[in-house]
Design a protein around this motif. Structure first.
Motif, PDB file in Angstrom:
ATOM      1  N   ALA A 321      32.112  38.812  48.890  1.00  0.00           N
ATOM      2  CA  ALA A 321      33.023  37.986  49.760  1.00  0.00           C
ATOM      3  C   ALA A 321      32.109  36.894  50.195  1.00  0.00           C
ATOM      4  N   ALA A 322      30.674  37.042  50.239  1.00  0.00           N
ATOM      5  CA  ALA A 322      30.136  35.998  50.610  1.00  0.00           C
ATOM      6  C   ALA A 322      29.926  34.986  49.712  1.00  0.00           C
ATOM      7  N   LEU A 323      30.469  35.181  48.409  1.00  0.00           N
ATOM      8  CA  LEU A 323      30.240  33.837  47.410  1.00  0.00           C
ATOM      9  C   LEU A 323      31.520  33.057  47.449  1.00  0.00           C
ATOM     10  N   TRP A 324      32.580  33.496  48.282  1.00  0.00           N
ATOM     11  CA  TRP A 324      33.771  32.907  48.214  1.00  0.00           C
ATOM     12  C   TRP A 324      33.973  31.554  48.513  1.00  0.00           C
ATOM     13  N   PRO A 325      33.013  31.019  49.584  1.00  0.00           N
ATOM     14  CA  PRO A 325      32.798  29.462  49.699  1.00  0.00           C
ATOM     15  C   PRO A 325      32.300  28.624  48.544  1.00  0.00           C
ATOM     16  N   ALA A 326      31.275  29.306  47.740  1.00  0.00           N
ATOM     17  CA  ALA A 326      30.894  28.750  46.530  1.00  0.00           C
ATOM     18  C   ALA A 326      32.120  28.473  45.539  1.00  0.00           C
ATOM     19  N   ALA A 327      32.830  29.993  45.568  1.00  0.00           N
ATOM     20  CA  ALA A 327      33.973  30.166  44.467  1.00  0.00           C
ATOM     21  C   ALA A 327      35.072  28.905  44.546  1.00  0.00           C
ATOM     22  N   VAL A 328      35.283  28.477  45.919  1.00  0.00           N
ATOM     23  CA  VAL A 328      36.502  27.559  46.019  1.00  0.00           C
ATOM     24  C   VAL A 328      35.905  26.211  46.071  1.00  0.00           C
ATOM     25  N   ALA A 329      34.457  26.236  46.017  1.00  0.00           N
ATOM     26  CA  ALA A 329      33.946  24.909  46.305  1.00  0.00           C
ATOM     27  C   ALA A 329      33.278  24.462  44.648  1.00  0.00           C
ATOM     28  N   THR A 330      33.314  25.152  43.741  1.00  0.00           N
ATOM     29  CA  THR A 330      32.815  24.855  42.468  1.00  0.00           C
ATOM     30  C   THR A 330      33.743  24.411  41.477  1.00  0.00           C
ATOM     31  N   PRO A 331      33.703  23.288  40.918  1.00  0.00           N
ATOM     32  CA  PRO A 331      34.659  22.643  40.088  1.00  0.00           C
ATOM     33  C   PRO A 331      34.633  23.472  38.922  1.00  0.00           C
ATOM     34  N   GLY A 332      35.768  24.008  38.218  1.00  0.00           N
ATOM     35  CA  GLY A 332      36.012  24.678  37.115  1.00  0.00           C
ATOM     36  C   GLY A 332      36.110  26.244  37.134  1.00  0.00           C
ATOM     37  N   LEU A 333      35.699  26.682  38.273  1.00  0.00           N
ATOM     38  CA  LEU A 333      35.819  27.972  38.804  1.00  0.00           C
ATOM     39  C   LEU A 333      37.436  28.282  39.327  1.00  0.00           C
ATOM     40  N   ILE A 334      38.014  29.251  38.945  1.00  0.00           N
ATOM     41  CA  ILE A 334      39.753  29.477  39.282  1.00  0.00           C
ATOM     42  C   ILE A 334      39.516  30.766  40.052  1.00  0.00           C
ATOM     43  N   PRO A 335      39.513  30.422  41.474  1.00  0.00           N
ATOM     44  CA  PRO A 335      39.268  31.634  42.497  1.00  0.00           C
ATOM     45  C   PRO A 335      40.592  32.378  42.691  1.00  0.00           C
ATOM     46  N   HIS A 336      40.412  33.835  42.839  1.00  0.00           N
ATOM     47  CA  HIS A 336      41.619  34.568  43.301  1.00  0.00           C
ATOM     48  C   HIS A 336      41.120  35.688  44.184  1.00  0.00           C
ATOM     49  N   LEU A 337      41.657  35.616  45.332  1.00  0.00           N
ATOM     50  CA  LEU A 337      41.233  36.491  46.563  1.00  0.00           C
ATOM     51  C   LEU A 337      42.553  37.551  46.740  1.00  0.00           C
ATOM     52  N   TYR A 338      42.196  38.752  47.081  1.00  0.00           N
ATOM     53  CA  TYR A 338      42.983  40.049  47.316  1.00  0.00           C
ATOM     54  C   TYR A 338      43.442  40.001  48.357  1.00  0.00           C
ATOM     55  N   GLY A 339      43.058  39.251  49.666  1.00  0.00           N
ATOM     56  CA  GLY A 339      43.663  39.488  50.964  1.00  0.00           C
ATOM     57  C   GLY A 339      43.234  40.806  51.638  1.00  0.00           C
ATOM     58  N   LYS A 340      41.988  41.434  51.333  1.00  0.00           N
ATOM     59  CA  LYS A 340      41.412  42.625  52.056  1.00  0.00           C
ATOM     60  C   LYS A 340      40.833  42.043  53.206  1.00  0.00           C
ATOM     61  N   ALA A 341      41.047  42.765  54.210  1.00  0.00           N
ATOM     62  CA  ALA A 341      40.300  42.218  55.717  1.00  0.00           C
ATOM     63  C   ALA A 341      39.164  42.624  55.639  1.00  0.00           C
ATOM     64  N   GLU A 342      38.556  43.875  55.277  1.00  0.00           N
ATOM     65  CA  GLU A 342      37.151  44.130  55.295  1.00  0.00           C
ATOM     66  C   GLU A 342      36.511  44.528  54.041  1.00  0.00           C
ATOM     67  N   ALA A 343      35.368  43.865  53.985  1.00  0.00           N
ATOM     68  CA  ALA A 343      34.535  43.781  52.591  1.00  0.00           C
ATOM     69  C   ALA A 343      33.533  44.887  52.795  1.00  0.00           C
ATOM     70  N   ARG A 344      34.246  46.208  52.270  1.00  0.00           N
ATOM     71  CA  ARG A 344      33.337  47.366  52.368  1.00  0.00           C
ATOM     72  C   ARG A 344      32.243  47.342  51.007  1.00  0.00           C
ATOM     73  N   PRO A 345      31.131  47.885  50.727  1.00  0.00           N
ATOM     74  CA  PRO A 345      30.304  48.079  49.734  1.00  0.00           C
ATOM     75  C   PRO A 345      31.038  48.449  48.517  1.00  0.00           C
ATOM     76  N   GLY A 346      30.886  47.896  47.446  1.00  0.00           N
ATOM     77  CA  GLY A 346      31.837  48.295  46.037  1.00  0.00           C
ATOM     78  C   GLY A 346      33.236  47.960  46.099  1.00  0.00           C
ATOM     79  N   ARG A 347      33.692  47.446  47.108  1.00  0.00           N
ATOM     80  CA  ARG A 347      35.192  47.211  47.149  1.00  0.00           C
ATOM     81  C   ARG A 347      35.364  45.767  46.530  1.00  0.00           C
ATOM     82  N   LYS A 348      36.294  45.859  45.690  1.00  0.00           N
ATOM     83  CA  LYS A 348      36.601  44.659  44.830  1.00  0.00           C
ATOM     84  C   LYS A 348      37.476  43.624  45.762  1.00  0.00           C
ATOM     85  N   MET A 349      37.124  42.596  45.988  1.00  0.00           N
ATOM     86  CA  MET A 349      37.601  41.479  46.927  1.00  0.00           C
ATOM     87  C   MET A 349      38.218  40.371  46.301  1.00  0.00           C
TER      88      MET A 349
END
Ligand code: AMP
Length: 382
Positions: A321-349
């Motif tokens: 989840a902490a990589l999200w700002p970089a994911a949306v800021a890096t040209p060429g990366l196509i970001p997909h976020l799943y709308g999960k409120a809580e980033a528990r360990p091992g959870r696919k965000m």
């Protein structure tokens, strides 16, 4: 209602996770509505769907009401009980059929089916007692992997056995569930194929991809898999054979090992969209989710071709989840976020995809660079 489902028909999806979310987005594009059955309030799938029933998967009254409100039923969540699914199937078409789920839910039934259909697997033996386990280890040797037959995913419900001393503690830890012992496969790669199959038996299979795991959770998928053509073709042929033999209507994902001799062994199958198929959203004219919806709705299945090569990286847990700002800021990366409120360990965000012209997928040591700031933990994945 008859198939193909007309526009505005309602597709019922059991399970509210990201696979349901991406299926619902594909369904919306085809003019369908989705109704989600989930235990979870504010689930990723319900956030983008027409309607949601929040209930336990075993409550007959909720299952009946859900079935009454939809035209066809599919699932993204595999741990619904056989009885629950049978009840749904008595009321509306369930695709894939409950029998397919019954086989994929139980590793012993699954391996029996796979071997019966001619697909090679790791050697295996059912284990009901510690004496069985000793017996199985004598036959299969060590190292070996002890797994619960049901409800295991992402490495949960598994124990690696390296020496005889590991047997009692592993058996105690995984008890009292029925268990299966599998010979350890010294694999050179893990690969997978996602196949869509229509009610008429027509199949569309996506290219063979390679999967790299981190802490037992899928980290990166490379499409196409950097394996010899013969290995890729063997995987395609096995995947089609199994999908046909299981009479799947919908999607089947087949996870396989390539052993050190280049032989392809099936690990497990999943009758639903699969994490290793997420790259298809961005790299294919019709994604695994579109083919899933098309298959269950009775629409024609286009070929599962790709217009680009792709690298997909999962964003897992708080670190992901902490990589999200970089994911949306890096040209060429196509970001997909799943709308999960809580980033528990091992959870696919979420995940990101990077596309390359066909044939230009970087080699193993170029993957980290391809992912830019998200590739920093890829150093050991070559
Ligand atoms: P599974 O839950 O069966 O998909 O297993 C999760 C992961 O554990 C796989 O993706 C492999 O990396 C590893 N694994 C499972 N079974 C075996 C096996 N028999 N031999 C070697 N590695 C295995």
């Amino acid at each position: 209602m008859n198939f193909p489902l007309p526009p505005n028909a309602t597709i019922g999806l059991v399970g509210g996770g990201q696979l349901g979310r991406m299926s619902a987005l594909a369904a919306a594009r085809l003019g369908y509505r989705c109704h989600i059955l989930t235990r979870e309030v504010d689930s990723p799938a319900a956030q983008v769907s027409h309607c949601v029933t929040i209930s336990d998967y075993s409550d007959p009254a909720s299952l009946r009401a859900f079935a009454a409100a939809v035209d066809v039923i599919s699932f993204e969540f595999e741990n619904i009980s056989a009885e629950g699914l049978e009840l749904l199937a008595s009321l509306k078409p369930v695709r894939p059929a409950p029998d397919v789920l019954r086989v994929s839910q139980d590793r012993v039934l699954e391996k029996t089916f796979l071997n019966g259909a001619g697909a090679a697997t790791a050697p295996w033996a059912p284990v009901g007692s510690l004496a069985d386990l000793h017996d199985a280890v004598r036959r299969l040797g060590l190292p070996a992997v002890l797994k619960t037959t049901r409800l295991g995913y992402d490495g949960k419900g598994q124990a690696m056995l390296r020496t005889m001393d590991d047997l009692p503690s592993a058996f105690d830890r995984l008890q009292p569930k029925p268990l299966i012992l599998e010979g350890f496969v010294n694999f050179s790669q893990e690969i997978s194929v996602v196949v869509a199959r229509g009610a008429d038996g027509g199949m569309s299979a996506f290219d063979t991809v390679a999967n790299r795991h981190h802490d037992h959770i899928l980290d990166v998928t490379l499409a196409p898999a950097p394996v010899p053509e013969a290995v890729s073709e063997a995987a395609q042929s096995i995947a089609r054979t199994i999908t046909q033999a299981l009479n799947v209507v919908g999607l089947l994902a087949i996870e396989m090992f390539v052993d050190e001799t280049g032989r392809v062994l099936v690990n497990e199958v999943a009758p639903r969209p699969h994490n290793s198929g997420h790259w298809t959203i961005d790299a294919c004219p019709a994604s695994q989710f579109e083919l899933h919806i098309r298959a269950i709705a009775g629409l024609p299945l286009p070929p599962a071709v790709r217009h680009s090569d792709a690298v997909m990286k999962n964003l897992v847990g708080p670190e992901g989840a902490a990589l999200w700002p970089a994911a949306v800021a890096t040209p060429g990366l196509i970001p997909h976020l799943y709308g999960k409120a809580e980033a528990r360990p091992g959870r696919k965000m979420g995940h990101v995809t990077r596309l390359f012209p066909k044939g230009a997928l970087p080699g193993p040591f170029g993957i980290a660079a391809a992912l830019g700031p998200l590739g920093q933990d890829q150093g050991d994945s070559g």
